[in-house]
Design a protein around this motif. Structure first.
Motif, PDB file in Angstrom:
ATOM      1  N   GLU A 177       0.821  -1.209   0.000  1.00  0.00           N
ATOM      2  CA  GLU A 177       0.000   0.000   0.000  1.00  0.00           C
ATOM      3  C   GLU A 177       0.856   1.260   0.000  1.00  0.00           C
ATOM      4  OE1 GLU A 177      -3.525   2.119   2.693  1.00  0.00           O
ATOM      5  OE2 GLU A 177      -3.177  -0.052   2.880  1.00  0.00           O
ATOM      6  N   ARG A 181       0.731   5.288  -1.700  1.00  0.00           N
ATOM      7  CA  ARG A 181       0.562   6.381  -0.740  1.00  0.00           C
ATOM      8  C   ARG A 181       1.736   7.355  -0.714  1.00  0.00           C
ATOM      9  NH1 ARG A 181      -3.852   6.598   2.008  1.00  0.00           N
ATOM     10  NH2 ARG A 181      -5.145   4.742   2.339  1.00  0.00           N
ATOM     11  N   PRO A 212      -2.447  -4.536   1.818  1.00  0.00           N
ATOM     12  CA  PRO A 212      -2.806  -3.373   2.647  1.00  0.00           C
ATOM     13  C   PRO A 212      -1.851  -3.175   3.813  1.00  0.00           C
ATOM     14  CG  PRO A 212      -4.274  -5.213   3.111  1.00  0.00           C
ATOM     15  CD  PRO A 212      -3.434  -5.631   1.940  1.00  0.00           C
ATOM     16  N   LEU A 277      -4.980  -8.027  -1.435  1.00  0.00           N
ATOM     17  CA  LEU A 277      -6.387  -7.845  -1.733  1.00  0.00           C
ATOM     18  C   LEU A 277      -6.710  -8.388  -3.116  1.00  0.00           C
ATOM     19  CD1 LEU A 277      -6.809  -4.137  -0.520  1.00  0.00           C
ATOM     20  CD2 LEU A 277      -7.468  -6.220   0.727  1.00  0.00           C
ATOM     21  N   ALA A 281     -10.965  -5.345  -4.909  1.00  0.00           N
ATOM     22  CA  ALA A 281     -10.722  -4.611  -3.664  1.00  0.00           C
ATOM     23  C   ALA A 281      -9.512  -3.686  -3.805  1.00  0.00           C
ATOM     24  CB  ALA A 281     -10.512  -5.590  -2.512  1.00  0.00           C
ATOM     25  N   SER A 282      -8.540  -4.106  -4.590  1.00  0.00           N
ATOM     26  CA  SER A 282      -7.360  -3.256  -4.825  1.00  0.00           C
ATOM     27  C   SER A 282      -7.747  -2.003  -5.595  1.00  0.00           C
ATOM     28  CB  SER A 282      -6.287  -4.047  -5.585  1.00  0.00           C
ATOM     29  OG  SER A 282      -5.805  -5.136  -4.817  1.00  0.00           O
ATOM     30  N   ASP A 284     -10.654  -0.571  -5.505  1.00  0.00           N
ATOM     31  CA  ASP A 284     -11.390   0.287  -4.563  1.00  0.00           C
ATOM     32  C   ASP A 284     -10.418   1.059  -3.671  1.00  0.00           C
ATOM     33  OD1 ASP A 284     -13.759  -0.649  -5.584  1.00  0.00           O
ATOM     34  OD2 ASP A 284     -14.071  -2.143  -4.000  1.00  0.00           O
ATOM     35  N   LEU A 285      -9.378   0.379  -3.210  1.00  0.00           N
ATOM     36  CA  LEU A 285      -8.389   1.050  -2.367  1.00  0.00           C
ATOM     37  C   LEU A 285      -7.674   2.144  -3.159  1.00  0.00           C
ATOM     38  CD1 LEU A 285      -5.920  -0.582   0.123  1.00  0.00           C
ATOM     39  CD2 LEU A 285      -5.102   1.128  -1.480  1.00  0.00           C
ATOM     40  N   ARG A 288      -9.813   5.223  -3.468  1.00  0.00           N
ATOM     41  CA  ARG A 288      -9.822   6.019  -2.234  1.00  0.00           C
ATOM     42  C   ARG A 288      -8.531   6.820  -2.108  1.00  0.00           C
ATOM     43  NH1 ARG A 288     -11.611   1.104  -0.056  1.00  0.00           N
ATOM     44  NH2 ARG A 288      -9.631   0.820   1.073  1.00  0.00           N
ATOM     45  N   VAL A 289      -7.412   6.174  -2.400  1.00  0.00           N
ATOM     46  CA  VAL A 289      -6.121   6.852  -2.282  1.00  0.00           C
ATOM     47  C   VAL A 289      -6.038   8.010  -3.297  1.00  0.00           C
ATOM     48  CG1 VAL A 289      -3.638   6.598  -2.654  1.00  0.00           C
ATOM     49  CG2 VAL A 289      -4.905   4.871  -1.357  1.00  0.00           C
TER      50      VAL A 289
END
Length: 294
Positions: A177, A181, A212, A277, A281-282, A284-285, A288-289
């Protein structure tokens, strides 16, 4: 699909080494048989680029007591090397001024592979980088480069990404992750990079999965980033070249081909997949990021 001459060169080297060792002949003696230098013969067995003639291969086959099928295999691989060279492989040679010393070997393996798994703990893999993201990395690594030199480096990265659209090529990106980030180049650059990753993950040949930061089992962190190359069968000989593992280092790059080494990294990739993930799901993450960066 073109694999270039990398795979047949490696296959030829492996076959010559097997025959030589079967007969307990030294590389120095083999070089005299082939009428070449020990250094050139060593490069031949290592699968590196060097000249080899059918005459030399026949002389080696005689000295090694090769069977007719073994001799035909050696000569067939040499023909594959010549055919690949004639097909114009090695596009990166026109970018020699923009490629780090020794990185042409990586590019040749990447071009020859049909499946690449890249586990990264800090940086987006080159095949998925946006131009601005790569620009920020390049300025950080080479602050003294001129703008024109930087643009040439970016052109190489962009040219490499053509692989993602090649039929039969599969790219698996396993990312911590932290990769999405880190604010490489600033929030705007990272927001665009995250959105680009989402778009790329929709392609059939690309899979992106995130481990994650909440994961308590630190799989992959001790091993560090690595790339695993897997290759298709050679078109004529139908030989299967073994995978290669690549690890980048500040003081030099490391390529590993021994079965025990490759298996360790293959196992590590399987363990990373277990905690990563799902692709959905990846995405989706990453969405968000991307919004957080904006």
């Amino acid at each position: 699909m073109t694999t270039g001459s990398t795979l047949p060169r490696r296959a030829l080297g492996r076959q010559l080494r097997k025959l030589r060792e079967r007969n307990s002949i030294t590389q120095s003696a083999a070089s005299r048989i082939a009428e070449t230098s020990p250094q050139s013969y060593g490069r031949l067995e290592d699968g590196r680029q060097t000249k080899v003639t059918d005459l030399a291969l026949n002389a080696l086959a005689n000295a090694y007591g090769a069977t007719d099928s073994e001799r035909r295999l050696l000569l067939g691989l040499a023909q594959e090397i010549r055919s690949a060279a004639a097909s114009g492989s090695g596009w990166w040679r026109t970018y020699a001024d923009a490629i780090a010393e020794g990185f042409d070997h990586y590019l040749a393996l990447e071009e020859a592979a049909n499946w690449v798994t890249s586990w990264q703990t800090a940086v987006v893999p080159g095949l998925l980088q946006t131009r601005e993201y790569r620009r920020a990395l390049t300025w950080a690594a080479f602050p003294d480069r001129s703008p024109d030199e930087v643009e040439r480096i970016l052109d190489v990265v962009q040219r490499r990404q053509d692989l993602l659209h090649r039929e039969g090529f599969r790219f698996e990106a396993l990312l911590s992750e932290a990769v999405v980030r880190y604010r490489v180049g600033g929030p705007s650059v990272m927001s665009d990079q995250a959105r680009a990753l989402i778009a790329q993950s929709e392609d059939d040949g690309v899979e992106i999965r995130i481990v994650p930061s909440s994961e308590q089992y630190p799989v992959g962190l001790v091993a560090g980033s690595f790339v695993l190359f897997s290759f298709p069968l050679l078109p004529t000989s139908k030989l299967q070249e073994p995978p290669v593992v690549y690890k980048e280092g500040l003081a030099g790059d490391l390529y590993m081909e021994r079965d025990i080494e490759v298996e360790r990294f293959s196992d590590e990739a399987r363990r990373i997949r277990h905690v990563a993930l799902s692709p959905t799901a990846s995405r989706d993450l990453m969405l968000r990021v991307s919004k957080e960066h904006r």
